[in-house]
Design an enzyme around this catalytic site. Structure first.
Site, PDB file in Angstrom:
ATOM      1  N   HIS A   1       0.805  -1.212   0.000  1.00  0.00           N
ATOM      2  CA  HIS A   1       0.000   0.000   0.000  1.00  0.00           C
ATOM      3  C   HIS A   1       0.842   1.268   0.000  1.00  0.00           C
ATOM      4  O   HIS A   1       0.403   2.316  -0.470  1.00  0.00           O
ATOM      5  CB  HIS A   1      -0.963  -0.015   1.182  1.00  0.00           C
ATOM      6  CG  HIS A   1      -2.234  -0.712   0.825  1.00  0.00           C
ATOM      7  ND1 HIS A   1      -2.943  -1.487   1.690  1.00  0.00           N
ATOM      8  CD2 HIS A   1      -2.897  -0.735  -0.343  1.00  0.00           C
ATOM      9  CE1 HIS A   1      -4.005  -1.963   1.072  1.00  0.00           C
ATOM     10  NE2 HIS A   1      -3.997  -1.514  -0.159  1.00  0.00           N
TER      11      HIS A   1
ATOM     12  N   GLU B   1      -0.740 -12.037 -35.612  1.00  0.00           N
ATOM     13  CA  GLU B   1       0.641 -12.011 -35.108  1.00  0.00           C
ATOM     14  C   GLU B   1       1.584 -12.846 -35.963  1.00  0.00           C
ATOM     15  O   GLU B   1       2.762 -12.975 -35.626  1.00  0.00           O
ATOM     16  CB  GLU B   1       0.689 -12.569 -33.688  1.00  0.00           C
ATOM     17  CG  GLU B   1      -0.105 -11.772 -32.684  1.00  0.00           C
ATOM     18  CD  GLU B   1      -0.094 -12.426 -31.323  1.00  0.00           C
ATOM     19  OE1 GLU B   1       0.594 -11.935 -30.434  1.00  0.00           O
ATOM     20  OE2 GLU B   1      -0.792 -13.461 -31.156  1.00  0.00           O
TER      21      GLU B   1
ATOM     22  N   ASP C   1       4.844  -9.712 -31.907  1.00  0.00           N
ATOM     23  CA  ASP C   1       5.112 -11.028 -32.489  1.00  0.00           C
ATOM     24  C   ASP C   1       5.113 -10.979 -34.006  1.00  0.00           C
ATOM     25  O   ASP C   1       5.909 -11.665 -34.653  1.00  0.00           O
ATOM     26  CB  ASP C   1       4.067 -12.044 -32.006  1.00  0.00           C
ATOM     27  CG  ASP C   1       4.475 -12.643 -30.676  1.00  0.00           C
ATOM     28  OD1 ASP C   1       5.650 -13.018 -30.531  1.00  0.00           O
ATOM     29  OD2 ASP C   1       3.628 -12.712 -29.770  1.00  0.00           O
TER      30      ASP C   1
ATOM     31  N   CYS D   1      -2.555  -3.761 -30.911  1.00  0.00           N
ATOM     32  CA  CYS D   1      -2.334  -3.826 -29.471  1.00  0.00           C
ATOM     33  C   CYS D   1      -0.870  -4.101 -29.130  1.00  0.00           C
ATOM     34  O   CYS D   1      -0.505  -4.207 -27.975  1.00  0.00           O
ATOM     35  CB  CYS D   1      -3.240  -4.863 -28.815  1.00  0.00           C
ATOM     36  SG  CYS D   1      -2.918  -6.530 -29.374  1.00  0.00           S
TER      37      CYS D   1
HETATM   38  C1  PEP Z   1       2.046  -8.785 -29.619  1.00  0.00           C
HETATM   39  O1  PEP Z   1       2.618  -9.824 -29.961  1.00  0.00           O
HETATM   40  O2  PEP Z   1       2.177  -7.707 -30.236  1.00  0.00           O
HETATM   41  C2  PEP Z   1       1.196  -8.765 -28.434  1.00  0.00           C
HETATM   42  C3  PEP Z   1       0.468  -7.722 -28.127  1.00  0.00           C
HETATM   43  O3  PEP Z   1       1.215  -9.868 -27.650  1.00  0.00           O
HETATM   44  P1  PEP Z   1       2.413 -10.181 -26.604  1.00  0.00           P
HETATM   45  O4  PEP Z   1       3.347  -9.003 -26.602  1.00  0.00           O
HETATM   46  O5  PEP Z   1       1.771 -10.403 -25.301  1.00  0.00           O
HETATM   47  O6  PEP Z   1       3.010 -11.395 -27.180  1.00  0.00           O
HETATM   48 MG    MG Z   2       2.007 -11.700 -29.047  1.00  0.00          MG
END
Ligand code: PEP
Ligand code: MG
Length: 575
Positions: free
Chosen positions: A188, A430, A454, A501
């Site tokens: 905390h 990916e 990836d 992402c």
């Molecule tokens: C990615 O591969 O871009 C991704 C978001 O997954 P991670 O980084 O968790 O493999």
């Molecule tokens: Mg990935």
């Protein structure tokens, strides 16, 4: 210059003199008493005072650091009033005729041991809370006052450990940063430091010696680094970082609550990547529009055995509830490659990045997959959840995964358990295979999210973990950008949305390119939301689209000429 590595507890840079803080400790007198009723009354008075002190601290914390900071003391209030805790103290006073201070120490030690023996940093941090509560009660019983700093200039405060009470009672204007030899990022005190915006590094061990008191030091809360007597260059670099962070804080206040709309009126979804429900606080604090990637494997990685359906359900439900109707995309288990847990008993593989990982593992171990899907579907009744499958390379894989979802939905239906019948099902793009068949995949799912981390490693055949080849792992590689364009075109032709992402979405120099390529959603670390929002709001997509698209088809490849690479290194004796 001395560099000491600890753990990052609260981000930010602080530069100033080191101050070694020791909270006063007067020994507790363990005495036998003759009048248990009078001692019990004494305890009850102390308890009530503790509760009202904690209420006042919660208010102070709320003003300085918001609801999260206040929650620390509200939790302490609940712990002080906990019936079992009180029952132990009562028994110790009446049965063993121990004085109130002893009884408080005994009860608190019992709970500290219990929390320390539990798995997970979160429970261990509760042991520190328990110690803090006992100290508060004993301070009151013994008439002690604590929390004073004897300094006239702001300092970096160094302590063995700091309780939340110490932390909030210290004069914030005099504390530039915290360093503790013990503590934990989940504790905390760390939570408080984060809410108060004070950089903090914990767990530096006994490396920071008292003889350094008064010396200038810098702490880099993001990197978990303490630097005593920083040299000129280090100081300059950290001051620059400090200035950038001040700019960011400025943005934070200005852009919170604003929409993610480009100059030419295009709405962009701007959401966050999280690893555990604890990260949701940062999503809310930074005004994220939801969760675009919940890396669910971290629920597995922080345990010594498979998390149960119930454990997972609670975590996903927490995310659904906390996001209050904003979308939360849960990526199904992506174990394998660099993310390994012993209890999975994986066969040794010569090349794990290309081996049994992610959706492959889930389709190979359907029982495990089913448990996770059941947990997600059960949690879907509490908010807006979506499911996304990682490392897809073929249409049949997606079909099998979808079939598992149908089996799970049918089971829940039969069991009368509520769930959302329309949970969107998406995939991560990916792999180059997924890019090339993205037109076909787009017809079989509800959305795409491009995992550029990836996708780049598989496109360039360049391991994302191996630092020796990092020069060849170029996130601006035109092959990656062309792949993104192809995926966006396939998605839009099929009428589905597409997000990014991977880390590229947080790369401020690439946000405009991604918008120009037509990406609909950016999922970034919570701390990047406002900076990305700033760029989105300044971008005119229609004005830059042509140029950006042309650019990726032009010969834009980063040229590794002798000059770039450093001719000296070419001819150095490297073999
Ligand atoms: C990615 O591969 O871009 C991704 C978001 O997954 P991670 O980084 O968790 O493999
Ligand atoms: Mg990935």
């Amino acid at each position: 210059m001395i560099q000491i590595h600890g753990k990052s507890a609260a981000p930010g840079v602080a530069i100033g003199p080191l101050y070694f803080y020791k909270s006063e400790s007067v020994p507790i007198s363990h005495k036998k008493i003759k009048d248990p009723l009078a001692e019990w009354q004494r305890y009850l008075v102390a308890r009530d005072l503790a509760v009202s002190q904690l209420g006042a601290l919660a208010e102070k914390a709320r003003i300085q650091g918001g609801d999260t900071a206040a929650l620390v003391f509200e939790t302490h209030q609940l712990m002080v009033e906990d019936e079992d805790f009180e029952q132990r103290i009562h028994e110790d006073i009446f049965k063993n005729l121990n004085n109130a201070s002893s009884a408080v120490c005994n009860a608190s030690s019992y709970y500290q041991t219990m929390f320390n023996n539990m798995d997970g940093l979160y429970m261990k941090a509760r042991a520190i809370d328990m110690r803090d509560i006992a100290r508060r009660l004993n301070d009151i019983l013994l008439g002690r006052i604590r929390g004073t700093l004897h300094t006239e200039v702001p300092v970096i405060l160094v302590a063995d450990d700091l309780t939340p009470s110490d932390t909030i009672q210290l004069d914030k204007n005099m504390v530039l940063g915290f360093v503790t030899s013990q503590g934990s990022p989940a504790g905390h005190t760390a939570i408080l430091a984060r809410s108060l915006g004070i950089p903090a590094v914990v767990e530096v061990g006994d490396l920071l010696k008292r003889r350094n008191r008064g010396r200038e030091a810098a702490i880099d809360g993001d990197a978990g680094l303490v630097i005593v007597n920083p040299d000129h260059r280090t100081r300059e670099r950290l001051e620059q970082k400090q200035a950038q962070q001040a700019h960011r804080r400025e943005l934070l206040t200005r852009l919170k609550g604003k929409e993610n709309i480009t100059q030419d009126g295009r709405a962009v979804s701007l959401v966050c990547n999280i690893t555990t429900p604890e990260d949701l606080e940062a999503v809310k604090e930074n005004d994220g529009g939801g969760v675009g990637l919940f890396r669910s494997e971290f629920l597995y990685l922080r345990q010594n055995d498979y998390p149960s359906e119930e454990d997972q359900f609670l975590a996903y439900r927490e995310a659904a509830l906390q996001m209050r109707g904003k979308s939360v995309i849960i990526r199904t288990l992506d174990i394998g490659a660099d993310k390994q847990a012993g209890y999975f008993n994986m066969e040794p593989e010569p090349n794990p990045a290309m081996g049994m990982r992610a959706l492959r593992l889930c389709l190979t171990r359907p029982g495990m997959f089913r448990t996770q899907l059941r947990a997600i579907y059960r949690a879907s009744a509490f908010g807006k959840l979506a499911i996304m499958f990682p490392i897809v390379t073929a249409v049949w894989e997606l079909r099998e995964a979808r079939k598992m979802c149908q089996i799970v939905m049918a089971e829940l239906e039969q069991e009368g358990i509520p769930y959302d019948k329309n949970v969107p099902l998406g995939i991560m793009i990916e792999t180059p295979a997924a890019v090339f068949i993205s037109d076909r995949l787009a017809h079989e799912c509800d959305f795409f999210s491009i995992g550029t981390n990836d996708l780049l490693q598989y496109t360039t055949a360049c391991d994302r973990q191996t630092s020796g080849v990092s020069r060849f792992y170029d996130p601006h590689h035109p092959a990656l950008l062309r792949a993104i364009k192809m995926v966006v075109d396939s998605a839009h032709a099929a009428g589905i949305w597409v997000g990014v992402c991977g880390e590229l979405a947080s790369d401020l120099s690439m946000v405009q390119t991604l918008l120009a390529l037509g990406v609909d959603e950016l999922s970034v670390s919570p701390g990047s939301v406002l900076e990305v929002r700033d760029i989105i709001r300044k971008t005119n997509v229609s004005a830059i689209r042509g140029e950006c698209v042309e650019e990726i088809f032009r010969d834009t490849e980063r040229e590794e000429t002798g000059e770039d690479a450093g001719m000296d290194t070419w001819f150095a004796s490297d073999y």
